[in-house]
Write an enzyme that holds these catalytic residues in place. Structure first.
Site, short mmCIF file in Angstrom:
data_model
loop_
_atom_site.label_atom_id
_atom_site.label_comp_id
_atom_site.label_asym_id
_atom_site.label_seq_id
_atom_site.Cartn_x
_atom_site.Cartn_y
_atom_site.Cartn_z
N THR A 189 0.82 -1.22 0.00
CA THR A 189 0.00 0.00 0.00
C THR A 189 0.85 1.26 0.00
O THR A 189 1.88 1.31 0.65
CB THR A 189 -0.76 0.02 1.34
N ARG A 217 -13.49 -8.46 0.86
CA ARG A 217 -12.55 -8.09 1.92
C ARG A 217 -12.10 -6.62 1.79
O ARG A 217 -11.75 -6.16 0.72
CB ARG A 217 -11.32 -9.01 1.83
N GLY A 219 -9.30 -3.97 3.66
CA GLY A 219 -8.19 -3.90 4.61
C GLY A 219 -8.27 -2.61 5.41
O GLY A 219 -9.34 -2.00 5.55
N ASP A 220 -7.13 -2.19 5.91
CA ASP A 220 -7.08 -0.97 6.72
C ASP A 220 -7.11 0.31 5.89
O ASP A 220 -7.52 1.37 6.39
CB ASP A 220 -5.79 -0.95 7.56
N GLY A 243 -3.60 -5.55 6.69
CA GLY A 243 -4.67 -4.68 7.14
C GLY A 243 -5.45 -5.21 8.32
O GLY A 243 -5.88 -4.44 9.19
#
Ligand code: GLY
Length: 329
Positions: A189, A217, A219-220, A243
């Site tokens: 990322t 899904r 993630g963060d 994440g």
């Protein structure tokens, strides 16, 4: 009382009512910081170097920290060779490239998109969510419709090279319901945080997420407080890596809150990494890293494993910085 003594003073933590002794089994004594004057931008990983230069075009002209980080993020999102951010990102297990991004400015305004397919610049769409809607987050079909309604560039994904890799992967991984294995190489990322000439902060985080993730899904990276947190009263932090682990400790928000009570950026990043380590018995492949900057211009980062670095740009500097880490692979 100097900053270090303040950090070590457990009684002050209790008086403030913010943290318990469990959070600080040992008083922190580490300090790996660097102070940068004037406008500055930090971005995760080597792709941050080019992203920072794109962002600098905005910062050097007196543009806002938020606009600078979005410009930097868009640069990386356009890079067809990048397999974890934007157009060149890898798909989920069903073959769909779904992009996640968020933005936040120093006044606490934020916008976010998740599970966005077929749109080239999720970071710019996240900024539009912040500016043009009463919402903080749009996902899936609604996010896409919003992007189309606002004229954002569309793309066909996966791009051919990525599709070829995906089809090869699919042949070897037939069980679509088995959770994917943790693979740190699939988590790079880009998170960008900046301070502009007026001293305001802004940040952007954007990703295609965990390669071959389960459909649906997130993630963060699109989650304010996990992948990114910004507050002009304190500074900013952003995250990269697995994440799921970052979400579970509200990683970036906690980094900022630790800076608020006196920790320097690297110290705060380290505390959150140690918390992740304490809460995850199996750290196989579990790489997470944070970078942060405070109001004084101190910058720093920390990761679970070695190998995490970040790009730093100011009027005098344009370089990669190795983050400190807890352990070697
Ligand atoms: N840190 C990016 C992700 O886990 O999706």
């Amino acid at each position: 009382m100097n900053r270090r003594k303040f950090i070590k003073s457990g009684s002050l933590f209790f008086a403030a009512g913010t943290l318990s002794s469990f959070d600080f089994p040992d008083a922190p004594t580490y300090e790996f910081n660097d102070k940068v004057e004037g406008p500055v931008i930090l971005s995760t990983w080597i792709h941050g170097l080019e992203a920072n230069r794109a962002a600098w075009n905005v910062l050097a002209k007196g543009g806002s920290a938020l606009d600078a980080t979005v410009a930097g993020a868009m640069h990386t999102e356009s890079d067809l060779t990048n397999r974890s951010v934007g157009i060149g990102g890898r798909p989920d297990r069903a073959g769909h490239v779904t992009l996640d991004a968020c933005v936040m400015d120093g006044d606490g305004r934020s916008g976010s998109v998740g599970f966005l397919e077929g749109i080239a610049h999720p970071a710019a769409v996240a900024k539009a969510v912040m500016e043009k809607t009463p919402h903080a987050m749009l996902v899936g079909a609604g996010a896409k419709q919003f992007a189309l309604d606002h004229g954002f560039e569309t793309i066909k994904t996966p791009i051919p090279e990525v599709k070829k890799d995906y089809l090869a992967w699919k042949k070897e991984n037939k069980d679509l319901f088995k959770p994917p294995k943790i693979n740190h190489e699939n988590h790079d990322t880009i998170g960008l945080i900046a301070r502009d000439a007026k001293g305001n902060f802004g940040g952007t985080c954007t990703t295609s997420g965990w390669a071959y993730k389960m459909p649906g899904r997130l993630g963060d990276s699109p989650i304010i407080g996990a992948g990114l947190f910004v507050d002009n009263e304190v500074g900013a932090a952003t995250a990269t890596g697995l994440g799921e682990a970052i979400i579970r400790v509200a990683g970036s928000a906690i980094v900022v809150e630790l800076m608020r009570i006196g920790m320097k950026p690297s110290e705060a990043c380290k505390e959150v990494v140690l918390r992740i380590i304490r809460k995850n018995k199996d750290l196989t492949g579990l790489q997470c890293g944070f970078i942060a900057m405070d109001k004084e211009g101190n910058v720093g980062g920390f990761s679970v494993y070695n190998g995490f670095n970040f790009a730093l740009k100011s009027s005098l500097r344009d370089e990669m910085v190795d983050a400190d880490f807890d352990r070697k692979w």
